[in-house]
Design an enzyme around this catalytic site. Sequence first.
Site, mmCIF file in Angstrom:
data_model
loop_
_atom_site.group_PDB
_atom_site.id
_atom_site.type_symbol
_atom_site.label_atom_id
_atom_site.label_comp_id
_atom_site.label_asym_id
_atom_site.label_seq_id
_atom_site.Cartn_x
_atom_site.Cartn_y
_atom_site.Cartn_z
ATOM 1 N N GLY A 58 4.144 5.086 12.964
ATOM 2 C CA GLY A 58 4.811 3.844 13.377
ATOM 3 C C GLY A 58 4.289 3.355 14.725
ATOM 4 O O GLY A 58 4.127 2.151 14.944
ATOM 5 N N GLU A 88 10.602 1.431 9.878
ATOM 6 C CA GLU A 88 11.637 2.393 9.469
ATOM 7 C C GLU A 88 10.999 3.761 9.575
ATOM 8 O O GLU A 88 10.123 4.114 8.781
ATOM 9 C CB GLU A 88 12.086 2.117 8.020
ATOM 10 N N GLN A 121 2.833 18.975 3.781
ATOM 11 C CA GLN A 121 4.243 19.152 4.119
ATOM 12 C C GLN A 121 4.686 20.593 3.827
ATOM 13 O O GLN A 121 5.465 21.191 4.573
ATOM 14 C CB GLN A 121 5.084 18.150 3.315
ATOM 15 N N LYS A 127 0.840 -1.201 0.000
ATOM 16 C CA LYS A 127 0.000 0.000 0.000
ATOM 17 C C LYS A 127 0.875 1.251 0.000
ATOM 18 O O LYS A 127 1.590 1.521 0.948
ATOM 19 C CB LYS A 127 -0.906 0.023 1.238
ATOM 20 N N GLU A 158 11.906 17.082 13.003
ATOM 21 C CA GLU A 158 12.342 16.622 11.689
ATOM 22 C C GLU A 158 11.696 17.538 10.652
ATOM 23 O O GLU A 158 10.481 17.529 10.472
ATOM 24 C CB GLU A 158 11.878 15.169 11.469
ATOM 25 N N GLY A 179 7.647 5.091 7.380
ATOM 26 C CA GLY A 179 6.862 6.321 7.471
ATOM 27 C C GLY A 179 7.261 7.090 8.717
ATOM 28 O O GLY A 179 8.361 6.920 9.237
ATOM 29 N N SER A 180 6.339 7.888 9.206
ATOM 30 C CA SER A 180 6.674 8.748 10.351
ATOM 31 C C SER A 180 6.646 7.958 11.660
ATOM 32 O O SER A 180 5.968 6.921 11.766
ATOM 33 C CB SER A 180 5.670 9.895 10.418
ATOM 34 N N THR A 181 7.333 8.478 12.640
ATOM 35 C CA THR A 181 7.356 7.836 13.960
ATOM 36 C C THR A 181 5.950 7.810 14.555
ATOM 37 O O THR A 181 5.522 6.818 15.158
ATOM 38 C CB THR A 181 8.339 8.585 14.876
ATOM 39 N N GLU A 182 5.213 8.894 14.330
ATOM 40 C CA GLU A 182 3.842 8.981 14.857
ATOM 41 C C GLU A 182 2.973 7.821 14.328
ATOM 42 O O GLU A 182 2.307 7.134 15.102
ATOM 43 C CB GLU A 182 3.288 10.322 14.358
ATOM 44 N N CYS A 242 14.683 10.364 4.886
ATOM 45 C CA CYS A 242 14.707 10.044 6.319
ATOM 46 C C CYS A 242 16.104 10.259 6.879
ATOM 47 O O CYS A 242 16.268 10.703 8.009
ATOM 48 C CB CYS A 242 14.225 8.623 6.537
HETATM 49 P P1 NAD Z 1 3.241 8.664 7.233
HETATM 50 O O1 NAD Z 1 3.549 7.971 8.506
HETATM 51 O O2 NAD Z 1 2.272 9.783 7.254
HETATM 52 O O3 NAD Z 1 2.662 7.626 6.155
HETATM 53 C C1 NAD Z 1 3.377 6.471 5.784
HETATM 54 C C2 NAD Z 1 2.410 5.415 5.289
HETATM 55 O O4 NAD Z 1 1.593 4.970 6.381
HETATM 56 C C3 NAD Z 1 1.433 5.895 4.220
HETATM 57 O O5 NAD Z 1 1.283 4.874 3.266
HETATM 58 C C4 NAD Z 1 0.153 6.102 5.018
HETATM 59 O O6 NAD Z 1 -1.012 6.033 4.231
HETATM 60 C C5 NAD Z 1 0.221 4.959 5.990
HETATM 61 N N1 NAD Z 1 -0.615 5.090 7.195
HETATM 62 C C6 NAD Z 1 -1.215 6.204 7.701
HETATM 63 N N2 NAD Z 1 -1.875 5.898 8.825
HETATM 64 C C7 NAD Z 1 -1.692 4.578 9.045
HETATM 65 C C8 NAD Z 1 -2.108 3.685 10.083
HETATM 66 N N3 NAD Z 1 -2.840 4.092 11.111
HETATM 67 N N4 NAD Z 1 -1.704 2.399 9.988
HETATM 68 C C9 NAD Z 1 -0.948 1.968 8.977
HETATM 69 N N5 NAD Z 1 -0.513 2.774 7.972
HETATM 70 C C10 NAD Z 1 -0.886 4.063 8.012
HETATM 71 O O7 NAD Z 1 4.663 9.080 6.643
HETATM 72 P P2 NAD Z 1 4.943 10.002 5.388
HETATM 73 O O8 NAD Z 1 4.585 11.396 5.801
HETATM 74 O O9 NAD Z 1 4.339 9.386 4.182
HETATM 75 O O10 NAD Z 1 6.534 9.871 5.226
HETATM 76 C C11 NAD Z 1 7.430 10.722 5.827
HETATM 77 C C12 NAD Z 1 8.044 10.082 7.048
HETATM 78 O O11 NAD Z 1 8.617 8.826 6.690
HETATM 79 C C13 NAD Z 1 9.196 10.883 7.631
HETATM 80 O O12 NAD Z 1 9.107 10.903 9.029
HETATM 81 C C14 NAD Z 1 10.435 10.106 7.209
HETATM 82 O O13 NAD Z 1 11.558 10.319 8.012
HETATM 83 C C15 NAD Z 1 9.927 8.721 7.241
HETATM 84 N N6 NAD Z 1 10.750 7.844 6.396
HETATM 85 C C16 NAD Z 1 11.556 6.932 7.009
HETATM 86 C C17 NAD Z 1 12.381 6.103 6.254
HETATM 87 C C18 NAD Z 1 13.256 5.079 6.925
HETATM 88 O O14 NAD Z 1 13.691 4.166 6.238
HETATM 89 N N7 NAD Z 1 13.514 5.162 8.209
HETATM 90 C C19 NAD Z 1 12.388 6.223 4.868
HETATM 91 C C20 NAD Z 1 11.557 7.156 4.267
HETATM 92 C C21 NAD Z 1 10.732 7.966 5.060
#
Ligand code: NAD
Length: 467
Positions: free
Chosen positions: A224, A241, A322, A168, A371, A219-222, A275
């Site tokens: 995660g 991640e 963003q 997804k 961040e 994705g984001s820590t929040e 990231c």
């Molecule tokens: P995000 O957390 O908003 O979204 C990431 C994904 O999670 C999207 O596909 C989103 O639709 C999905 N999502 C949203 N709510 C969810 C839930 N409750 N359960 C499961 N999935 C859900 O992140 P973003 O804004 O798309 O990406 C930016 C963030 O990602 C930054 O914090 C960046 O540092 C991080 N990032 C980390 C890495 C790494 O490898 N550590 C790599 C790239 C980006």
Amino acid sequence: MSEYKQLINGELVDGAREIDVENPATGKPFAKCPVADEAQINQAVAAARAAFPAWSAKSQEDRAALINQIADELVAQTEELARILTSEQGKPLDQAKMEMMAGMFTAKVFADMRIEPKTLQQDEKNRIYEIRKPLGVVAAITPWNFPIMMAVHKVAPALLAGNTVVLKPAATTPLTTLKFGEICNKFLPAGVVNVVCDNNDLGDVLTSHPDVDKISFTGSTETGKKVMEAASRAIKRITLELGGNDAAIVLDDADPVEVAQKVFQAAMMNAGQVCLAVKRAYVPAPLYDAFCDELARLAGEAVVDEGTAQGAQIGPVQNRKQFEKLKGLLESAKAEGKIIAGGNAIDRDGFFIEPTIVRDVSEDARIVREEQFGPVLPVLSYDDIDDVIARANDTDYGLGGSVWGKDIDRAVSVAEKVQSGTVWVNQHLGLSPTIPFRGAKQSGLGGELGQEGLHEFTQATVVNIKL
Ligand code: NAD
């Protein structure tokens, strides 16, 4: 009707409805994306579940051959896919092509890996060894900064290990991933890879689904934390991640101009939406002015333009949310420090932010603590090395970091004190599919890439034989 289709059980299908996908260089919709409802998510998981027995029974060689075919097709379609990627993500076209090539390369590296039994003890009384089996259905959830690379980091090892996948993408960058689904469908049996989209509202349906065995999330820590909570209900395997706030620590024997150039690249790549980008730079007081001046010069000269424009180095930020967040951070930064380059959104259509350098800023400024995920770099000065290590580590994040200096041994001794999953010396952002990559603290759990990244998609079983 959208020209883009989801992939469920070997069929390219429309969604329950469609959403607009905006081009961040114009801020205007340019394509429609099908999005699933809960029923389609359930169908995708059911298809992956049904495909699992036959897929996991194939040999690793057979699965690897199919992964290689997908990688070859990524190469064949690079031009077309890179254009779609630039349109939806914003990055300059040459960087979009690099992302495609990195995806292809990563897929090939995983296709070359094998999961072998490991002997743990062998003597006259016991033979103990460990085998690794696939977990089942993997939910692969990706962010909007590197949609293809993040998808391949998950799908290739998951498949090699014998799992099936529901992938997804993020709601603002779904299109290249849907094309990736079409490529997978050319080669793989029905249900082995499924691609579904949402409007950033169905992630929880996927992570909570009882038939999903493993969640690989970037994705984001929040978010995660929400994934971890959903996984906790059935003790699902998870790889997270997450975000980062990487510090670059410059030592007093470094050449400030040379290092400023490298740090600038590592802060501004993909408009800072990496990231592992440098998100804070710490520079010894005697080198501070020279370092800041060079960064300001580079920021002033950088070509910011839409990704398809010739010579564009920095594109727009990826989405409106963003963009608004960054504008807020820049307003705070004006009160918190001295802006020596940029500082504003660019007065044109789309989500363009001037490359921004902030100096004379305190440790507790928002622009330092948060961040940024944009083309914005705060630079802080220091006098004492122990103090700066403590400041660099004073964050909940722990993804990457770097130390810069001519005396390598000294730089290494500082680097080893940085609390992060990766720390570089005299470089930043170096990644290889053969080297594991993981976050410390709230930057993640488990890891991707390398043999360890492959093992994350397996369950180890110890076989313990009394002889
Ligand atoms: P995000 O957390 O908003 O979204 C990431 C994904 O999670 C999207 O596909 C989103 O639709 C999905 N999502 C949203 N709510 C969810 C839930 N409750 N359960 C499961 N999935 C859900 O992140 P973003 O804004 O798309 O990406 C930016 C963030 O990602 C930054 O914090 C960046 O540092 C991080 N990032 C980390 C890495 C790494 O490898 N550590 C790599 C790239 C980006």
